[in-house]
Design a protein around this motif. Structure first.
Motif, PDB file in Angstrom:
ATOM      1  N   LYS A   1       4.831   3.460  -6.173  1.00 37.10           N
ATOM      2  CA  LYS A   1       6.026   4.299  -6.363  1.00 37.10           C
ATOM      3  C   LYS A   1       5.795   5.739  -5.924  1.00 37.10           C
ATOM      4  O   LYS A   1       6.747   6.516  -5.805  1.00 37.10           O
ATOM      5  CB  LYS A   1       6.475   4.256  -7.821  1.00 37.10           C
TER       6      LYS A   1
ATOM      7  N   TYR B   1       4.375   6.443  -2.958  1.00 36.09           N
ATOM      8  CA  TYR B   1       4.346   6.488  -1.497  1.00 36.09           C
ATOM      9  C   TYR B   1       5.471   7.388  -0.983  1.00 36.09           C
ATOM     10  O   TYR B   1       6.413   7.726  -1.708  1.00 36.09           O
ATOM     11  CB  TYR B   1       4.549   5.082  -0.913  1.00 36.09           C
TER      12      TYR B   1
ATOM     13  N   LYS C   1       8.549   3.517   0.882  1.00 39.92           N
ATOM     14  CA  LYS C   1       9.071   2.795  -0.282  1.00 39.92           C
ATOM     15  C   LYS C   1      10.362   2.056   0.069  1.00 39.92           C
ATOM     16  O   LYS C   1      10.564   0.910  -0.344  1.00 39.92           O
ATOM     17  CB  LYS C   1       9.315   3.757  -1.445  1.00 39.92           C
TER      18      LYS C   1
END
Length: 370
Positions: free
Chosen positions: A275, A277, A282
């Motif tokens: 989460k 990234y 994402k």
């Protein structure tokens, strides 16, 4: 137009995107030929961070020491272990002068943070080129350093490798673990070839000291205890500085989890890290997952209701063929051919496992490191 019509046309769109994804996106890796590289004999520091890994250090360090590479050191980081990891490191160091030990004590500001320990190890490393693996990993050949280091050049400062898991005969969990590892590797190799590298695995990863310090190390995500590998790559990698290495002698191999509970716990940590990234990574990863989920859901609904079943079966077959082509060629490259027969079943199991993990992570935060 009724609900079933909408579902059917949605199914067509999903299949269209998935076929293109498998053939033209994952195909960038699946159909890629291994390019020949020249050994450069660059000075390499192999870095291993160990916390309570006495048994694994004793078993796997000999395979690192035996590497057929003339210019390397091994940096062993003892991350406040409570077992005899340090004494085992010292025993090996007394016999091999290319082993350096970094003994890390617990720090109140970075309590239990692997990134803090790794940072100290990286700073202590003599060489500019850094190659990372875990204490429970074993290179599959004596040319591991040679293969990974050969991809460094004046433009490439990050090298993504493949960290496999050992096979356990007649174990469904083992196949699921290896399938998830295979899918992840195919994705990050393919993303890198498309010029959008987003992650790597610490079991087999290399980068330069310059790249590390240019990114300010792990500072931007130091408070996130996991992600010393994928979050660093997500931040530092770009379309010009990242290479991939997938020659058969470049792999590492680890012992996989043997219980569903421990694997489940491990994957909770990994998914919670994703989460953080970059947003476009994402979005792309979430889209891939949602398309997979929709494909199997819509296939089931439309076939159960026998709505345009002949078209549904035909489109299903086209998608499965594309899926087998992309994953089959990739599995052959990564020496995971035994998984090919089970691919659709493993995909369904993995989708269910990922939904379960996502729900659990919403309820409670997973713990990190050791």
């Amino acid at each position: 137009m009724g609900v079933l019509d909408y579902l059917f046309y949605t199914f067509i769109v999903v299949v269209f995107f998935q076929v293109n994804y498998y053939l033209f996106f994952l195909g960038r890796f699946a159909f890629l030929k291994q390019s020949k590289t020249v050994s450069k004999n660059l000075p390499v520091s192999v870095i291993i961070c160990a916390k309570n890994e006495a048994k694994n250090l004793k078993a796997f360090l000999p395979s690192l020491i035996a590497q057929e590479y003339s210019n390397f050191e091994i940096v062993l980081i003892n991350d406040a272990s409570q077992d005899n990891s340090l004494s085992i490191m010292e025993a090996f160091a007394s016999k091999h002068n290319n082993i350096k030990i970094v003994d890390v004590k617990n720090n109140e500001a970075f309590w239990g943070n692997k990134k803090y320990a790794l940072t100290l190890g990286i700073k202590a490393a003599t060489n500019h080129y850094l190659l990372f693996t875990d204490a429970d990993c074993k290179p599959v050949s004596k040319q591991w350093i040679t293969e990974m280091a050969s991809h460094f050049n004046e433009n490439k400062s990050i090298v993504l490798g493949y960290g496999a898991y050992a096979k356990i005969k007649s174990s469904l969990l083992n196949k699921l673990i290896r399938f998830e590892t295979l899918i992840t590797a195919i994705q990050y190799f393919s993303f890198a070839k498309m010029g959008i590298p987003y992650m790597g695995v610490g079991r087999n990863l290399a980068y330069t000291k310059t790249e590390f310090f240019n990114a300010r190390g792990f500072m931007s995500h130091m408070k996130i205890r996991s992600g010393d590998d994928d979050l660093f790559v997500n931040e530092a990698a770009n379309k010009t500085n990242t290479a991939i290495c997938f020659s058969k002698n470049s792999f590492t191999k680890s012992n996989p989890e043997t219980s569903l509970k421990t694997w489940f716990k491990q994957k909770r940590r990994h998914i919670s890290t994703a989460k953080h990234y970059k947003q476009h990574h994402k979005t792309l990863l979430a889209s891939i997952y949602i398309l997979n989920l929709l494909f199997w859901f819509l296939t089931t609904v439309l076939l159960v209701l026998q709505y345009h079943w002949a078209w549904v079966v035909s489109l299903f077959a086209i998608r499965i063929i594309a899926y087998y082509l992309a994953l089959g060629f990739s599995a052959k490259k990564l020496k995971e051919k035994d998984l090919v027969f089970f691919l659709p079943f493993l995909e369904i199991f993995l989708i269910i496992a990922q939904i379960t993990i996502f729900i659990n992570n919403l309820i409670s935060k997973p713990k990190h490191w050791k």
